[in-house]
Design a protein around this motif. Structure first.
Motif, PDB file in Angstrom:
ATOM      1  N   ASN A  56       0.875  -1.167   0.000  1.00 17.37           N
ATOM      2  CA  ASN A  56       0.000   0.000   0.000  1.00 17.37           C
ATOM      3  C   ASN A  56       0.916   1.222   0.000  1.00 17.37           C
ATOM      4  N   GLY A  57       1.157   1.772  -1.185  1.00 20.29           N
ATOM      5  CA  GLY A  57       2.138   2.859  -1.292  1.00 20.29           C
ATOM      6  C   GLY A  57       3.517   2.343  -0.918  1.00 20.29           C
ATOM      7  N   ASP A  58       4.122   2.928   0.111  1.00 15.88           N
ATOM      8  CA  ASP A  58       5.448   2.515   0.572  1.00 15.88           C
ATOM      9  C   ASP A  58       5.382   1.535   1.741  1.00 15.88           C
ATOM     10  N   ASP A  59       4.190   1.158   2.161  1.00 19.72           N
ATOM     11  CA  ASP A  59       4.025   0.244   3.281  1.00 19.72           C
ATOM     12  C   ASP A  59       3.718  -1.157   2.765  1.00 19.72           C
ATOM     13  N   HIS A  60       4.178  -2.150   3.512  1.00 17.24           N
ATOM     14  CA  HIS A  60       4.048  -3.537   3.086  1.00 17.24           C
ATOM     15  C   HIS A  60       3.516  -4.380   4.235  1.00 17.24           C
ATOM     16  N   TYR A  61       2.604  -5.323   3.892  1.00 20.28           N
ATOM     17  CA  TYR A  61       1.947  -6.127   4.910  1.00 20.28           C
ATOM     18  C   TYR A  61       1.837  -7.582   4.470  1.00 20.28           C
ATOM     19  N   ARG A  62       1.823  -8.443   5.461  1.00 19.25           N
ATOM     20  CA  ARG A  62       1.490  -9.854   5.281  1.00 19.25           C
ATOM     21  C   ARG A  62       0.116 -10.022   5.922  1.00 19.25           C
ATOM     22  N   VAL A  63      -0.852 -10.466   5.153  1.00 21.93           N
ATOM     23  CA  VAL A  63      -2.222 -10.620   5.628  1.00 21.93           C
ATOM     24  C   VAL A  63      -2.506 -12.118   5.736  1.00 21.93           C
ATOM     25  N   LEU A  64      -2.789 -12.560   6.952  1.00 22.99           N
ATOM     26  CA  LEU A  64      -3.050 -13.974   7.212  1.00 22.99           C
ATOM     27  C   LEU A  64      -4.540 -14.179   7.474  1.00 22.99           C
ATOM     28  N   PHE A  65      -5.085 -15.241   6.906  1.00 26.46           N
ATOM     29  CA  PHE A  65      -6.498 -15.531   7.078  1.00 26.46           C
ATOM     30  C   PHE A  65      -6.737 -16.368   8.332  1.00 26.46           C
ATOM     31  N   GLN A  66      -7.945 -16.257   8.893  1.00 30.33           N
ATOM     32  CA  GLN A  66      -8.322 -17.088  10.040  1.00 30.33           C
ATOM     33  C   GLN A  66      -8.386 -18.551   9.618  1.00 30.33           C
ATOM     34  N   ARG A  67      -8.953 -18.780   8.460  1.00 29.69           N
ATOM     35  CA  ARG A  67      -9.037 -20.118   7.863  1.00 29.69           C
ATOM     36  C   ARG A  67      -8.521 -20.002   6.441  1.00 29.69           C
ATOM     37  N   THR A  68      -8.366 -21.109   5.796  1.00 31.98           N
ATOM     38  CA  THR A  68      -7.921 -21.104   4.408  1.00 31.98           C
ATOM     39  C   THR A  68      -8.929 -20.361   3.539  1.00 31.98           C
ATOM     40  N   CYS A  69      -8.403 -19.540   2.640  1.00 28.72           N
ATOM     41  CA  CYS A  69      -9.228 -18.777   1.703  1.00 28.72           C
ATOM     42  C   CYS A  69      -8.772 -19.153   0.292  1.00 28.72           C
ATOM     43  N   ASP A  70      -9.240 -20.313  -0.172  1.00 28.76           N
ATOM     44  CA  ASP A  70      -8.787 -20.843  -1.455  1.00 28.76           C
ATOM     45  C   ASP A  70      -9.043 -19.900  -2.622  1.00 28.76           C
ATOM     46  N   SER A  71     -10.104 -19.120  -2.554  1.00 27.93           N
ATOM     47  CA  SER A  71     -10.451 -18.264  -3.683  1.00 27.93           C
ATOM     48  C   SER A  71      -9.438 -17.133  -3.900  1.00 27.93           C
ATOM     49  N   ILE A  72      -8.610 -16.819  -2.906  1.00 28.54           N
ATOM     50  CA  ILE A  72      -7.614 -15.745  -3.070  1.00 28.54           C
ATOM     51  C   ILE A  72      -6.563 -16.134  -4.118  1.00 28.54           C
ATOM     52  N   THR A  73      -6.352 -17.417  -4.315  1.00 24.82           N
ATOM     53  CA  THR A  73      -5.305 -17.859  -5.239  1.00 24.82           C
ATOM     54  C   THR A  73      -5.663 -17.661  -6.706  1.00 24.82           C
ATOM     55  N   MET A  74      -6.969 -17.517  -7.004  1.00 26.55           N
ATOM     56  CA  MET A  74      -7.340 -17.430  -8.416  1.00 26.55           C
ATOM     57  C   MET A  74      -8.301 -16.292  -8.758  1.00 26.55           C
ATOM     58  N   THR A  75      -8.530 -15.399  -7.849  1.00 26.31           N
ATOM     59  CA  THR A  75      -9.489 -14.330  -8.100  1.00 26.31           C
ATOM     60  C   THR A  75      -8.871 -13.188  -8.904  1.00 26.31           C
ATOM     61  N   SER A  76      -9.695 -12.508  -9.641  1.00 30.99           N
ATOM     62  CA  SER A  76      -9.230 -11.331 -10.380  1.00 30.99           C
ATOM     63  C   SER A  76      -9.570 -10.043  -9.636  1.00 30.99           C
ATOM     64  N   ARG A  77     -10.332 -10.177  -8.552  1.00 28.03           N
ATOM     65  CA  ARG A  77     -10.764  -8.996  -7.803  1.00 28.03           C
ATOM     66  C   ARG A  77     -10.654  -9.265  -6.310  1.00 28.03           C
ATOM     67  N   VAL A  78     -10.113  -8.287  -5.586  1.00 33.55           N
ATOM     68  CA  VAL A  78      -9.995  -8.373  -4.137  1.00 33.55           C
ATOM     69  C   VAL A  78     -10.491  -7.065  -3.543  1.00 33.55           C
ATOM     70  N   GLU A  79     -11.444  -7.171  -2.625  1.00 31.04           N
ATOM     71  CA  GLU A  79     -11.944  -5.994  -1.914  1.00 31.04           C
ATOM     72  C   GLU A  79     -11.682  -6.198  -0.429  1.00 31.04           C
ATOM     73  N   ILE A  80     -11.018  -5.236   0.181  1.00 34.06           N
ATOM     74  CA  ILE A  80     -10.675  -5.311   1.602  1.00 34.06           C
ATOM     75  C   ILE A  80     -11.536  -4.297   2.342  1.00 34.06           C
ATOM     76  N   SER A  81     -12.177  -4.745   3.428  1.00 33.62           N
ATOM     77  CA  SER A  81     -13.003  -3.833   4.222  1.00 33.62           C
ATOM     78  C   SER A  81     -13.004  -4.280   5.680  1.00 33.62           C
ATOM     79  N   THR A  82     -13.287  -3.334   6.557  1.00 34.50           N
ATOM     80  CA  THR A  82     -13.401  -3.609   7.983  1.00 34.50           C
ATOM     81  C   THR A  82     -14.653  -2.921   8.500  1.00 34.50           C
ATOM     82  N   ASP A  83     -15.504  -3.688   9.140  1.00 37.12           N
ATOM     83  CA  ASP A  83     -16.750  -3.164   9.698  1.00 37.12           C
ATOM     84  C   ASP A  83     -17.527  -2.326   8.685  1.00 37.12           C
TER      85      ASP A  83
END
Length: 125
Positions: A56-83
């Motif tokens: 995200n700009g100059d910042d870098h993150y490792r995002v770990l899922f609570q459970r396996t999220c198989d769809s992340i490996t092949m999706t063309s779209r990712v939307e991140i949101s909180t509450d």
């Protein structure tokens, strides 16, 4: 032999490595605050459906899922949101929506630009 000499050497060594220890502590450390994501983002898929890396700009993150999220490996779209707030990444309460699934984030860690670049290089193979 002077008995104070080892203590002085140990103190000098501690002062010399302190900046490196602080750097190491910040990388790989779980974030506690939320991050509002900008438009300059890049995602690198790694570790199957367990995690992904985010720039995200100059910042870098490792995002770990609570459970396996198989769809992340092949999706063309990712939307991140909180509450319900789009483009907001937090250590808790964040969801990642793909074209097929919505997955809960378990943890977010700060990583170095070098770690992100290494992961990106591995993913491109």
């Amino acid at each position: 032999m002077n008995s104070r000499r080892p203590l002085l050497l140990l103190a000098a060594l501690a002062v010399a490595i302190a900046p490196f220890a602080a750097l190491a502590a910040s990388a790989g450390e779980a974030i506690t605050d939320c991050v509002d994501l900008g438009s300059d983002q890049e995602i690198v898929r790694a570790g199957g459906g367990q995690q992904f890396f985010l720039r995200n700009g100059d910042d870098h993150y490792r995002v770990l899922f609570q459970r396996t999220c198989d769809s992340i490996t092949m999706t063309s779209r990712v939307e991140i949101s909180t509450d319900g707030q789009p483009n907001r990444l937090c250590g808790a309460g964040t969801r990642v929506k793909t074209t097929r699934d919505t997955c809960r984030v378990g943890a977010v860690e700060a990583v170095t630009a070098e770690e992100f670049a290494t992961r990106k290089k591995r993913a491109s193979r």
